[in-house]
Design an enzyme around this catalytic site. Structure first.
Site, PDB file in Angstrom:
ATOM      1  N   GLY A   1       2.422   3.195   2.240  1.00 24.16           N
ATOM      2  CA  GLY A   1       3.538   3.563   3.040  1.00 24.16           C
ATOM      3  C   GLY A   1       4.593   2.435   2.560  1.00 24.16           C
ATOM      4  N   SER A   2       4.068   1.047   2.515  1.00 21.66           N
ATOM      5  CA  SER A   2       5.133   0.087   1.918  1.00 21.66           C
ATOM      6  C   SER A   2       5.845   0.037   0.857  1.00 21.66           C
ATOM      7  CB  SER A   2       4.383  -1.365   2.577  1.00 21.66           C
ATOM      8  OG  SER A   2       3.298  -1.468   1.831  1.00 21.66           O
TER       9      SER A   2
ATOM     10  N   ILE B   1      -7.137  -1.570   1.572  1.00 25.13           N
ATOM     11  CA  ILE B   1      -8.577  -1.410   1.644  1.00 25.13           C
ATOM     12  C   ILE B   1      -8.815  -0.085   1.958  1.00 25.13           C
ATOM     13  CG2 ILE B   1      -8.829  -3.812   3.015  1.00 25.13           C
ATOM     14  CD1 ILE B   1      -9.546  -1.983   5.474  1.00 25.13           C
ATOM     15  N   ASP B   2      -7.799   0.995   2.037  1.00 26.33           N
ATOM     16  CA  ASP B   2      -8.141   2.482   2.242  1.00 26.33           C
ATOM     17  C   ASP B   2      -8.499   3.045   0.874  1.00 26.33           C
ATOM     18  OD1 ASP B   2      -7.667   1.815   4.605  1.00 26.33           O
ATOM     19  OD2 ASP B   2      -5.519   2.611   4.743  1.00 26.33           O
TER      20      ASP B   2
ATOM     21  N   GLY C   1       0.671  -1.316   0.063  1.00 25.26           N
ATOM     22  CA  GLY C   1       0.160   0.000  -0.016  1.00 25.26           C
ATOM     23  C   GLY C   1       0.723   1.293  -0.206  1.00 25.26           C
TER      24      GLY C   1
ATOM     25  N   MET D   1     -12.789   1.832   8.703  1.00 25.66           N
ATOM     26  CA  MET D   1     -11.403   2.063   8.514  1.00 25.66           C
ATOM     27  C   MET D   1     -11.186   3.046   7.436  1.00 25.66           C
ATOM     28  SD  MET D   1      -9.231  -1.404   9.334  1.00 25.66           S
ATOM     29  CE  MET D   1      -8.631  -1.811  11.033  1.00 25.66           C
TER      30      MET D   1
ATOM     31  N   ARG E   1     -26.249   3.805  19.240  1.00 26.68           N
ATOM     32  CA  ARG E   1     -25.487   2.654  19.519  1.00 26.68           C
ATOM     33  C   ARG E   1     -24.250   2.606  18.404  1.00 26.68           C
ATOM     34  NH1 ARG E   1     -28.263   2.101  23.032  1.00 26.68           N
ATOM     35  NH2 ARG E   1     -29.216   0.446  24.210  1.00 26.68           N
TER      36      ARG E   1
HETATM   37  O1  F6P Z   1      -4.181   0.672   5.850  1.00 23.76           O
HETATM   38  C1  F6P Z   1      -5.045  -0.143   6.204  1.00 23.76           C
HETATM   39  C2  F6P Z   1      -5.509  -0.192   7.513  1.00 23.76           C
HETATM   40  O2  F6P Z   1      -6.312  -1.164   7.857  1.00 23.76           O
HETATM   41  C3  F6P Z   1      -6.175   0.986   8.001  1.00 23.76           C
HETATM   42  O3  F6P Z   1      -7.357   1.052   7.413  1.00 23.76           O
HETATM   43  C4  F6P Z   1      -5.960   1.081   9.477  1.00 23.76           C
HETATM   44  O4  F6P Z   1      -6.030   2.269   9.966  1.00 23.76           O
HETATM   45  C5  F6P Z   1      -4.708   0.148   9.617  1.00 23.76           C
HETATM   46  O5  F6P Z   1      -4.511  -0.428   8.480  1.00 23.76           O
HETATM   47  C6  F6P Z   1      -4.564  -0.366  10.802  1.00 23.76           C
HETATM   48  O6  F6P Z   1      -3.218  -1.090  11.038  1.00 23.76           O
HETATM   49  P1  F6P Z   1      -2.648  -1.976  12.011  1.00 23.76           P
HETATM   50  O7  F6P Z   1      -2.753  -3.389  11.376  1.00 23.76           O
HETATM   51  O8  F6P Z   1      -1.322  -1.459  12.042  1.00 23.76           O
HETATM   52  O9  F6P Z   1      -3.637  -1.876  13.289  1.00 23.76           O
END
Ligand code: F6P
Length: 352
Positions: free
Chosen positions: A109-110, A132-133, A107, A175, A269
């Site tokens: 960052g990686s 997924i983002d 993704g 997320m 809720r």
């Molecule tokens: O980047 C994907 C993601 O699932 C984000 O939606 C979420 O904030 C983050 O990774 C959670 O990452 P970790 O696995 O470090 O908790």
């Protein structure tokens, strides 16, 4: 020339990663007769010079190919950059494990991290976007997004009945990190009344007025609010010291704020969907995209075309120089885009 290629998965897991591995190994071995090795746990595997032989024949389970519908990644993954304290050792690994090329599935960052290593080490790198983002630039599809989206819509489909039966306001936190794509897409597809995303400022007053209008004008006594985890918790009711960003329970924050801002009794809720969104069986769309990306990545290596990220553009697989993608990351929701306009035209409160 017979090649030996490596494949790794990096960053958070998501459904569809194994489909890429399956397609790449299948195409590389069947079409080109190359050798493919998996590198476990991304840069950690490189650092430790570990490889796993991958072969299409190793996966059959009495004729069933399990990788097509298996979530997660058989190679394992990491989303921490701490291996980078050992950059020189990682750089030397590429030659040590005798790679001719590397396919990295990652993704925002990686991919940045792997690309930097590839530039320093003169690696032959092909990148594939997964997240997924959906915040990787230049591509209309990223592996994992469609499955996560369907998971959220499925959750809304369930929660809406309890909301309606009890006249409740159901808040669903999803997320997405700094991007609101998951919230926006799922909110529209799931029939939400309010969608809050990081890219568009909202007010608690605006949400409350909308809920009041739903009740008084449309006789709708329940509501669905989709909240992206990355929204700011700064509102007209909060002082600056209580402003927070992602991962601080933004759904709960909204629940508390709307309970206080209205004269009507709001029974709220909160459901935080969390890692449910990253799991499960990949959707058909994610499988198709992953399979095409895996196949084209191998073809690029056959053409010795490197430093490219695969992207989905106008119904086909395209390529972009990885650096160009990184320069444009993260790709956020366009506050004036078609989806936001559509949400507004449906009477959804989405902020300013
Ligand atoms: O980047 C994907 C993601 O699932 C984000 O939606 C979420 O904030 C983050 O990774 C959670 O990452 P970790 O696995 O470090 O908790």
């Amino acid at each position: 020339m017979k090649k030996r290629i490596g494949i790794l998965t990096s960053g958070g897991d998501c459904p569809g990663l194994n489909c890429v591995i399956r397609a790449a190994v299948s195409h590389a071995t069947r079409t080109y007769d190359w050798q493919v090795v998996g590198i476990p746990y991304s840069t950690q595997g490189l650092l430790e010079r570990k490889t796993v032989p991958l072969s299409v024949h190793g996966w059959d389970l009495r004729g069933i190919d399990p990788l097509l519908n298996m979530g997660g990644t058989i190679l394992g993954t990491i989303n921490k950059g701490d291996t980078l304290d050992h950059t020189d050792e990682i750089l030397a690994s590429y030659e040590a494990i005798a790679l001719d090329a590397l396919i990295a599935i990652g993704g925002d960052g990686s991919l940045n991290i792997i690309h930097q290593l590839a530039v320093l080490g003169h690696w032959n790198l092909v990148a594939i976007p997964k997240t997924i983002d959906h915040d990787v630039a230049c591509t209309e599809r990223s592996i994992g997004f469609d499955t996560a989206l369907n998971t959220i819509v499925d959750a809304i489909n369930r929660l809406i009945f309890t909301a309606a039966s009890h006249d409740r306001v159901m808040i669903i936190e999803v997320m997405g990190r700094t991007a609101g794509h998951l919230a926006l897409h799922s909110g529209i597809a799931g029939g939400a009344d309010v969608i809050l995303i990081p890219e568009i400022p909202y007010t608690i007053k605006g949400i409350c007025e909308h809920l009041t209008e739903l009740r008084d004008r449309w006789q709708k006594k329940f509501a669905i609010i989709v909240v992206a985890e990355g929204i700011s918790a700064c509102s007209e009711n909060a002082d600056d010291s209580s402003c927070t960003t992602a991962k601080c329970g933004q759904g709960q924050y909204i629940a508390e704020q709307i309970a206080n801002c209205s004269h009507q009794l709001i029974d709220t809720r909160v459901s935080v969907l969390g890692y449910i969104q990253r799991g499960g069986i990949p959707s058909a769309l994610d499988r198709l995209t992953a399979t095409m990306f895996g196949k084209v990545a191998v073809d690029l290596i056959a053409q010795n075309k490197y430093d490219q990220m695969l992207a989905w553009q106008n119904g086909r697989v395209a390529t972009f120089p990885i650096q160009d993608v990184i320069d444009k990351n993260p790709s956020l929701v366009d506050p004036n885009g078609d989806l936001v306009q559509t949400a507004r035209s449906l009477g959804i409160y989405i902020g300013e």
